[in-house]
Structures are given as structure tokens and as C-alpha cells.
Write an enzyme that holds these catalytic residues in place. Structure first.
Site, short mmCIF file in Angstrom:
data_model
loop_
_atom_site.label_atom_id
_atom_site.label_comp_id
_atom_site.label_asym_id
_atom_site.label_seq_id
_atom_site.Cartn_x
_atom_site.Cartn_y
_atom_site.Cartn_z
N ASN A 28 -2.94 5.18 0.63
CA ASN A 28 -1.77 6.16 0.63
C ASN A 28 -0.72 5.45 1.31
O ASN A 28 -0.02 6.16 2.11
CB ASN A 28 -2.06 7.50 1.18
CG ASN A 28 -1.07 8.58 0.88
OD1 ASN A 28 -0.30 8.39 -0.02
ND2 ASN A 28 -1.00 9.48 1.52
N LEU A 29 -0.09 4.24 0.97
CA LEU A 29 0.44 3.32 1.61
C LEU A 29 2.12 3.63 1.52
O LEU A 29 2.37 4.20 0.55
CB LEU A 29 0.48 2.00 1.18
CG LEU A 29 -1.08 1.28 1.02
CD1 LEU A 29 -1.09 -0.12 0.42
CD2 LEU A 29 -1.67 1.50 2.43
N GLY A 32 5.77 1.75 6.06
CA GLY A 32 5.04 1.15 7.38
C GLY A 32 4.04 0.36 7.29
O GLY A 32 3.95 -0.83 7.87
N HIS A 33 3.16 0.60 6.06
CA HIS A 33 2.07 -0.26 6.00
C HIS A 33 2.47 -1.46 5.64
O HIS A 33 2.03 -2.74 6.04
CB HIS A 33 1.19 0.40 4.93
CG HIS A 33 0.34 1.54 5.31
ND1 HIS A 33 0.93 2.77 4.95
CD2 HIS A 33 -0.79 1.73 6.40
CE1 HIS A 33 -0.34 3.54 5.48
NE2 HIS A 33 -0.91 3.18 6.27
N SER A 187 1.09 8.73 6.27
CA SER A 187 0.60 8.92 5.06
C SER A 187 0.78 10.48 5.03
O SER A 187 0.83 11.16 3.94
CB SER A 187 -0.85 8.50 4.83
OG SER A 187 -0.68 7.05 4.89
N ARG A 188 0.30 11.23 5.95
CA ARG A 188 0.47 12.91 6.18
C ARG A 188 1.61 13.34 5.88
O ARG A 188 1.64 14.54 5.85
CB ARG A 188 -0.44 13.09 7.40
CG ARG A 188 -1.79 13.03 7.38
CD ARG A 188 -2.76 13.64 8.74
NE ARG A 188 -3.88 13.66 8.40
CZ ARG A 188 -4.61 12.57 8.86
NH1 ARG A 188 -4.20 11.41 9.70
NH2 ARG A 188 -6.16 12.70 8.77
#
Length: 291
Positions: A28-29, A32-33, A187-188
Site C-alpha cells: 500500500n505504498l 514516504g516509502h 498507509s492507514r
């Protein structure tokens, strides 16, 4: 970008790598990732990302089954960002049998803050990260793994684990990536409704205000009497609750060990962090601010 689903496949793809640079994710990128990946690409000869939703770090009432899984979109983002190798194991690939051997971190660090409200969380994190490290770095003279500061306590726990097991892996911390309005990327965040998204910035604002008030109260949190600091933290919790949140903690801690600052710590400048976790609707968000 090459993709491996099993550990033997991954090790085959990395057989010529001397210094893999690794970014573990649960998918669920978001940007930030991708910022972590960009840093990793600067630090190793092969960039590796993993996508695995780790059952071991979810409590029974948490969102393991509903956690967003966006594999095709994630692969496209990683490919566009220049990732060399993606490790996307199935659960049976990483846990072919019940994981009865687990890595249990030091309770002095892991059982406070997140560990208090999510008991066993860091055991699940350490266990899966150790397995991922074994898969990525086995037989390598050295490696590097990049973690974001948004998960501040997790970063500290992983760093301590690597130190104590004398793993030849450099743990690199990357600054928290934020939206234009200052909300920490997570992701949340996708769980938030439009109204909740507008309200979500209140957590970062509460942390900033708590840090400012603590500094003003005693010129530094380390010089603030413990009772006064506790009052400031309680007031911050009450204010966030009044705005419709369900906070777990808002607190000022030492960066070195996440314990409360003590009068003998000196002026505290550059050695402290304000951390918070709170639920907005059904979504639990965390954030922090170094001060």
C-alpha cells in the site's frame, strides 16, 4: 525490476550483490516509502524492497484482514522509482510452518508506548524483520536497511536488535515524509474519510504544541519538573480528546531510550522527542517530533 516470491528465488537474484540496500514494507505504498527507496538506491549496489503484510505484528482485534493490499499498483510504483528487486513472498513462503521461534526485544524499550498499547507488536516486528534480513543479506559482507522516523520506536527497536545480534547491516533513518499540510504519510491514511483527513493534522499540531509548552515551562523538558511535564501531557491528551480523538499517549521522551527526561539530562536540546498515538474514528495514527 525483478520479482522474487520465495527466499531461494530472492537469494538467486541477489547472488552477485555485495551491499544490498533494503526497504521492508507492508505494501500500500505512498511517497514516504518511495523516499526510503530513493535513499536506499544511494547506499547499496542493489536496491531491494519487500511487500509482506505480517500477521505476527497484528493483535486479534486489529486490521490484518482489511489492511489495504494493492500489489499491482505497488509494483508499478516501485518499477517507476527504479527498484532493482522486489521480494513479495506469500505467507507460506515466509512462514512455511508455525513460527514458534521468535525474536523478543528488550522489554525496557519495547513494552512502553506502542508496546504498552499493542502488546506483542514488537516481537512480531522483530521476528519478521530478522527473517527478511536473513533472506536478503545471507552470505553478504555487509548491507544497509532504511527505516522511516515516523515509526520512531520501531526504528530504535530494530537498531538495537541489529546491534545485539552483531548483524553486518547499517540501519539508516530517514526523516518522516509529510503531505503539504504537514500530515505524516501513512498507509492507514487511506482509511480516513474526507472530514477525518481534514482533522487528522490535529495530531501533529498537538505534538508541536506540547513540545513548545514543555520548552517554555522549564527552558527545556529536561529541566521541567516531572509533575509539571505530566500536567502538560495530560492537558494535551484532554485537548485532543475534546476534538473527537481517542488518544493513547502524547508524551515527551529522551531520544536515547524513550524514557521520561530527568533533571540530570542537561538542557535537553536536540536530545528529546515528542511522540503521540491516537485513534480518529476507526483509524489509529502515530506521529512524532524531535525537539
Amino acid at each position: 525490476m525483478l520479482i522474487a516470491h520465495s527466499i531461494p528465488e530472492l537469494r538467486h537474484l541477489l547472488r552477485h550483490a555485495q551491499r544490498p540496500a533494503f526497504v521492508p514494507t507492508m505494501g500500500n505504498l505512498h511517497d514516504g516509502h518511495l523516499a526510503l527507496l530513493a535513499k536506499a538506491r544511494e547506499l547499496g549496489d542493489v536496491s531491494v524492497a519487500s511487500i509482506f503484510v505480517n500477521r505476527l505484528q497484528f493483535l486479534p482485534h486489529e486490521d490484518f484482514d482489511s489492511y489495504p493490499r494493492t500489489q499491482a499498483d505497488d509494483e508499478a510504483k516501485l518499477r517507476a522509482a527504479g527498484c532493482d528487486v522486489l521480494f513479495a513472498p506469500r505467507e507460506t513462503d515466509l512462514y512455511p510452518e508455525p513460527q514458534t521461534f521468535k525474536v523478543v526485544p528488550d522489554a525496557a524499550l519495547a513494552d512502553l508506548l506502542e508496546g504498552e498499547f499493542r502488546p506483542g507488536f514488537f516481537t512480531g516486528v522483530c521476528t519478521v524483520v530478522m527473517k527478511l534480513f536473513s533472506a536478503v543479506f545471507a552470505g553478504k559482507p555487509e548491507g544497509v536497511a532504511v527505516f522511516g522516523k515516523k515509526d520512531y520506536q520501531q526504528l530504535m527497536v530494530i537498531r538495537r536488535m541489529v546491534q545485539q545480534f552483531v548483524l553486518p547491516i547499517d540501519i539508516v533513518a530517514a526523516d518522516t515524509s509529510r503531505a503539504e499540510d504537514g500530515l505524516a504519510l501513512s498507509s492507514r491514511n487511506r482509511y480516513l474519510s474526507a472530514d477525518e483527513r481534514a482533522q487528522a493534522l490535529q495530531l501533529a499540531q498537538a505534538l508541536r504544541a506540547l513540545g513548545t509548552q514543555a520548552l517554555a515551562a522549564g527552558h527545556s523538558p529536561a529541566g521541567t519538573p516531572a509533575s509539571a511535564l505530566a500536567e502538560l501531557e495530560s492537558a494535551a491528551l484532554a485537548q485532543l480528546s475534546a476534538q473527537g480523538w481517542q488518544p493513547d499517549y502524547l508524551t515527551v521522551r529522551r531520544r536515547s531510550d524513550l524514557l521520561a527526561p530527568q533533571p540530570g539530562d542537561g538542557d535537553g536540546a536536540g536530545s528529546l522527542v515528542v511522540l503521540g498515538a491516537a485513534r480518529l474514528g476507526s483509524t489509529r495514527l502515530i506521529d512524532n517530533l524531535e525537539i
